[in-house]
Design a protein around this motif. Structure first.
Motif, mmCIF file in Angstrom:
data_model
loop_
_atom_site.group_PDB
_atom_site.id
_atom_site.type_symbol
_atom_site.label_atom_id
_atom_site.label_comp_id
_atom_site.label_asym_id
_atom_site.label_seq_id
_atom_site.Cartn_x
_atom_site.Cartn_y
_atom_site.Cartn_z
ATOM 1 N N ILE A 116 -32.791 -19.874 38.467
ATOM 2 C CA ILE A 116 -33.691 -20.437 39.126
ATOM 3 C C ILE A 116 -33.512 -22.844 38.834
ATOM 4 O O ILE A 116 -34.017 -22.619 40.406
ATOM 5 N N PHE A 117 -33.424 -23.091 38.213
ATOM 6 C CA PHE A 117 -32.700 -24.376 38.266
ATOM 7 C C PHE A 117 -31.400 -25.209 38.164
ATOM 8 O O PHE A 117 -31.585 -26.221 38.718
ATOM 9 N N ASP A 118 -30.892 -24.075 38.574
ATOM 10 C CA ASP A 118 -29.355 -24.558 37.882
ATOM 11 C C ASP A 118 -28.910 -25.973 37.612
ATOM 12 O O ASP A 118 -28.505 -26.799 37.832
ATOM 13 N N CYS A 119 -29.786 -25.602 35.959
ATOM 14 C CA CYS A 119 -28.970 -26.464 35.458
ATOM 15 C C CYS A 119 -27.905 -26.168 34.478
ATOM 16 O O CYS A 119 -27.698 -25.011 34.037
ATOM 17 N N ARG A 120 -27.739 -27.259 33.978
ATOM 18 C CA ARG A 120 -26.014 -27.298 32.692
ATOM 19 C C ARG A 120 -27.254 -26.914 31.739
ATOM 20 O O ARG A 120 -27.516 -27.391 31.489
ATOM 21 N N ILE A 121 -26.085 -25.988 31.344
ATOM 22 C CA ILE A 121 -26.208 -25.744 29.587
ATOM 23 C C ILE A 121 -25.140 -26.324 28.221
ATOM 24 O O ILE A 121 -24.445 -26.078 28.015
ATOM 25 N N HIS A 122 -25.932 -26.820 27.670
ATOM 26 C CA HIS A 122 -25.499 -27.593 26.234
ATOM 27 C C HIS A 122 -25.871 -26.567 24.939
ATOM 28 O O HIS A 122 -26.945 -26.141 25.279
#
Length: 209
Positions: free
Chosen positions: A70-76
């Motif tokens: 949905i948000f195209d966020c990077r995952i850490h």
């Protein structure tokens, strides 16, 4: 704190946090079931740059894949996605929980030699605190006076250590040397339950020696 919004969801009532940065974007911490749709229903135009995973137990990552979609966020996270870390199979077989964690890609693996990071224009300090899970990370914003501790410590309790990868000695040592050594006014936002402070846990937490 006005800049933090909390969502609680999933079978384990896990907290997911939205932290508003100074440039009006957001950093999310953990991804319990229903978190992504809850955010979208309230702020469909929101910009989430990064998702920080405190550890990969199922209740903290059920919506990680959907957050990316949905948000195209990077995952850490502390380790690459690993089914052995999510405990999904154990939870289904031993506890009868109807789980289906979608695999997700960790864009940045936060190894033990990474001590700081810049997300949302803010300097984050990273503390590896194993003992509840082997990949547990505490995300510390010292300039803001807040910490996101996942299941390392709660208001009046600490993370359970009877699950795979658990180690009570390691957990208590990490809490004492990396969490409770912070300023007394530091606010602790845990993976479950209400927020607390370092001072309150030093005075009242029965698991702290």
């Amino acid at each position: 704190m006005d800049r933090i919004r909390v969502y609680t969801g999933g079978v384990a009532s896990c907290n997911g946090y939205l932290f508003k940065t100074k440039d009006n974007t957001y950093v999310a911490v953990d991804a319990p079931s229903g978190f992504a749709d809850w955010i979208y229903s309230k702020k469909p135009d929101i910009i989430i740059t990064d998702l920080l995973i405190t550890h990969q137990h199922f209740d903290h990552v059920e919506d990680a894949c959907r957050m990316r979609q949905i948000f195209d966020c990077r995952i850490h996270a502390g380790q690459p996605y690993n089914e052995n870390l999510t405990l999904e199979k154990m939870a289904r077989d031993a506890w009868g929980l109807p789980l289906n964690v979608q695999p997700f890609v960790v864009d940045e693996v936060l190894t033990s030699d990474i001590h700081t990071a810049n997300w949302g224009g803010l300097l984050w300090h990273l503390h590896q605190v194993p003992g509840h899970s082997a990949d547990s990370i505490v995300y510390d914003l010292p300039d803001e006076g807040i910490m996101f501790t996942g299941d390392v410590i709660f208001a009046g309790s600490i993370g359970r250590t009877d699950l795979p990868g658990g180690n009570l000695r390691l957990l208590k040592k990490g809490i004492e040397t990396k969490v409770l050594n912070q300023p007394a006014t530091t606010m602790i936002f845990p993976g479950h339950g209400p927020y607390t402070t370092v001072k309150n846990e030093l005075l009242t937490n029965p698991f702290i020696s």
